[in-house]
Design a protein around this motif. Sequence first.
Motif, PDB file in Angstrom:
ATOM      1  N   PRO A 167       7.446  20.370  26.153  1.00 29.95           N
ATOM      2  CA  PRO A 167       6.308  19.650  26.736  1.00 29.95           C
ATOM      3  C   PRO A 167       5.090  20.563  26.942  1.00 29.95           C
ATOM      4  N   PHE A 168       5.333  21.801  27.395  1.00 26.24           N
ATOM      5  CA  PHE A 168       4.216  22.733  27.596  1.00 26.24           C
ATOM      6  C   PHE A 168       3.498  23.013  26.279  1.00 26.24           C
ATOM      7  N   GLU A 169       4.241  23.238  25.205  1.00 24.52           N
ATOM      8  CA  GLU A 169       3.624  23.511  23.898  1.00 24.52           C
ATOM      9  C   GLU A 169       2.762  22.340  23.434  1.00 24.52           C
ATOM     10  N   ARG A 170       3.232  21.130  23.679  1.00 22.59           N
ATOM     11  CA  ARG A 170       2.457  19.952  23.250  1.00 22.59           C
ATOM     12  C   ARG A 170       1.179  19.810  24.073  1.00 22.59           C
ATOM     13  N   VAL A 171       1.278  20.024  25.385  1.00 24.68           N
ATOM     14  CA  VAL A 171       0.074  19.956  26.229  1.00 24.68           C
ATOM     15  C   VAL A 171      -0.905  21.051  25.809  1.00 24.68           C
ATOM     16  N   TYR A 172      -0.397  22.248  25.548  1.00 29.25           N
ATOM     17  CA  TYR A 172      -1.227  23.367  25.099  1.00 29.25           C
ATOM     18  C   TYR A 172      -1.973  22.994  23.817  1.00 29.25           C
ATOM     19  N   GLU A 173      -1.263  22.426  22.847  1.00 30.47           N
ATOM     20  CA  GLU A 173      -1.879  22.037  21.573  1.00 30.47           C
ATOM     21  C   GLU A 173      -2.978  20.989  21.781  1.00 30.47           C
ATOM     22  N   ILE A 174      -2.738  20.045  22.667  1.00 28.64           N
ATOM     23  CA  ILE A 174      -3.743  19.006  22.930  1.00 28.64           C
ATOM     24  C   ILE A 174      -4.966  19.623  23.600  1.00 28.64           C
ATOM     25  N   ILE A 175      -4.761  20.463  24.597  1.00 27.58           N
ATOM     26  CA  ILE A 175      -5.890  21.126  25.275  1.00 27.58           C
ATOM     27  C   ILE A 175      -6.675  21.966  24.276  1.00 27.58           C
ATOM     28  N   GLU A 176      -5.970  22.657  23.395  1.00 29.19           N
ATOM     29  CA  GLU A 176      -6.618  23.513  22.398  1.00 29.19           C
ATOM     30  C   GLU A 176      -7.581  22.716  21.518  1.00 29.19           C
ATOM     31  N   GLN A 177      -7.314  21.441  21.321  1.00 29.87           N
ATOM     32  CA  GLN A 177      -8.137  20.576  20.476  1.00 29.87           C
ATOM     33  C   GLN A 177      -9.170  19.780  21.276  1.00 29.87           C
ATOM     34  N   THR A 178      -9.198  19.946  22.585  1.00 26.84           N
ATOM     35  CA  THR A 178     -10.017  19.102  23.447  1.00 26.84           C
ATOM     36  C   THR A 178     -11.331  19.778  23.806  1.00 26.84           C
ATOM     37  N   HIS A 179     -12.422  19.266  23.235  1.00 23.88           N
ATOM     38  CA  HIS A 179     -13.762  19.785  23.517  1.00 23.88           C
ATOM     39  C   HIS A 179     -14.389  19.058  24.700  1.00 23.88           C
ATOM     40  N   GLU A 180     -14.156  17.775  24.784  1.00 25.89           N
ATOM     41  CA  GLU A 180     -14.659  16.946  25.881  1.00 25.89           C
ATOM     42  C   GLU A 180     -13.508  16.719  26.851  1.00 25.89           C
ATOM     43  N   GLY A 181     -13.793  16.764  28.138  1.00 34.84           N
ATOM     44  CA  GLY A 181     -12.741  16.621  29.136  1.00 34.84           C
ATOM     45  C   GLY A 181     -11.934  15.347  28.986  1.00 34.84           C
ATOM     46  N   GLN A 182     -10.637  15.459  29.240  1.00 30.32           N
ATOM     47  CA  GLN A 182      -9.741  14.308  29.230  1.00 30.32           C
ATOM     48  C   GLN A 182      -8.897  14.338  30.495  1.00 30.32           C
ATOM     49  N   SER A 183      -8.552  13.162  30.964  1.00 34.81           N
ATOM     50  CA  SER A 183      -7.718  13.066  32.164  1.00 34.81           C
ATOM     51  C   SER A 183      -6.284  13.468  31.837  1.00 34.81           C
ATOM     52  N   ALA A 184      -5.516  13.749  32.877  1.00 35.06           N
ATOM     53  CA  ALA A 184      -4.102  14.079  32.693  1.00 35.06           C
ATOM     54  C   ALA A 184      -3.367  12.923  32.011  1.00 35.06           C
ATOM     55  N   ALA A 185      -3.757  11.692  32.317  1.00 35.72           N
ATOM     56  CA  ALA A 185      -3.114  10.524  31.701  1.00 35.72           C
ATOM     57  C   ALA A 185      -3.383  10.491  30.191  1.00 35.72           C
ATOM     58  N   GLU A 186      -4.630  10.787  29.790  1.00 40.31           N
ATOM     59  CA  GLU A 186      -4.963  10.797  28.358  1.00 40.31           C
ATOM     60  C   GLU A 186      -4.215  11.918  27.641  1.00 40.31           C
ATOM     61  N   ILE A 187      -4.151  13.077  28.266  1.00 34.11           N
ATOM     62  CA  ILE A 187      -3.439  14.210  27.669  1.00 34.11           C
ATOM     63  C   ILE A 187      -1.953  13.907  27.589  1.00 34.11           C
ATOM     64  N   ALA A 188      -1.409  13.300  28.629  1.00 35.34           N
ATOM     65  CA  ALA A 188       0.012  12.935  28.641  1.00 35.34           C
ATOM     66  C   ALA A 188       0.338  12.002  27.481  1.00 35.34           C
ATOM     67  N   ASP A 189      -0.521  11.028  27.264  1.00 41.39           N
ATOM     68  CA  ASP A 189      -0.301  10.069  26.179  1.00 41.39           C
ATOM     69  C   ASP A 189      -0.296  10.777  24.827  1.00 41.39           C
ATOM     70  N   ARG A 190      -1.250  11.657  24.615  1.00 43.86           N
ATOM     71  CA  ARG A 190      -1.356  12.372  23.332  1.00 43.86           C
ATOM     72  C   ARG A 190      -0.236  13.398  23.163  1.00 43.86           C
ATOM     73  N   ALA A 191       0.201  14.014  24.267  1.00 41.03           N
ATOM     74  CA  ALA A 191       1.220  15.072  24.203  1.00 41.03           C
ATOM     75  C   ALA A 191       2.647  14.537  24.323  1.00 41.03           C
ATOM     76  N   LEU A 192       2.775  13.237  24.488  1.00 37.12           N
ATOM     77  CA  LEU A 192       4.092  12.603  24.589  1.00 37.12           C
ATOM     78  C   LEU A 192       4.895  13.127  25.774  1.00 37.12           C
ATOM     79  N   VAL A 193       4.204  13.231  26.913  1.00 40.00           N
ATOM     80  CA  VAL A 193       4.837  13.661  28.158  1.00 40.00           C
ATOM     81  C   VAL A 193       4.411  12.710  29.270  1.00 40.00           C
ATOM     82  N   SER A 194       5.050  12.859  30.431  1.00 43.61           N
ATOM     83  CA  SER A 194       4.646  12.048  31.574  1.00 43.61           C
ATOM     84  C   SER A 194       3.338  12.586  32.150  1.00 43.61           C
ATOM     85  N   GLU A 195       2.648  11.772  32.906  1.00 41.86           N
ATOM     86  CA  GLU A 195       1.394  12.216  33.514  1.00 41.86           C
ATOM     87  C   GLU A 195       1.606  13.387  34.485  1.00 41.86           C
ATOM     88  N   PRO A 196       2.621  13.357  35.358  1.00 44.29           N
ATOM     89  CA  PRO A 196       2.835  14.519  36.233  1.00 44.29           C
ATOM     90  C   PRO A 196       3.114  15.812  35.443  1.00 44.29           C
TER      91      PRO A 196
END
Length: 170
Positions: free
Chosen positions: A22-51
């Motif tokens: 899960p950490f690797e997926r969140v890291y990859e999503i953040i690495e691609q994120t130029h404009e801020g995204q909420s934890a919920a949006e990142i969770a959806d893209r990273a296939l993890v829960s919001e918490p």
Amino acid sequence: MTETWDDINEQVKADWKADTTPFERVYEIIEQTHEGQSAAEIADRALVSEPTARRHCKSLVNTGFAETDQDGQTTLYKRNSDRVLMSRIRELRDEATRTELLEGIKDMKAEIRRYEDRYDVVSPEELAQQLDADETEGWDDLSAWRTTRQNLAVAQAALAYDEASHQLAV
């Protein structure tokens, strides 16, 4: 039976989830994120829960890899642009010799002068004000000019970083 794009996309997601933490997926999503995204949006893209996304985003903020903005009550996460820039500068410094950096800087300055002469303007912003919507070649040149200007700034910073590193080592 014929596979659809949805089937293929779902399989790619399943493989990504199986092959990464899960950490690797969140890291990859953040690495691609130029404009801020909420934890919920990142969770959806990273296939993890919001918490889980929120916890890993906070860790990435603490390490300096990510930064936050506020949108009302919502915390938005994105990659730290300063860290990305410094990474590019260090990478270029490590990959190119001082001579190569100087030659590249010289070539990029010459390219910028050609754009200035060709369009009789001093900046891409000035050119943008003069171009008509249908001037494809001009818009392509504008984009290339901006990219060259950005690359020139990074090359100059890499050269200055190299010089500073040598001075500190003495």
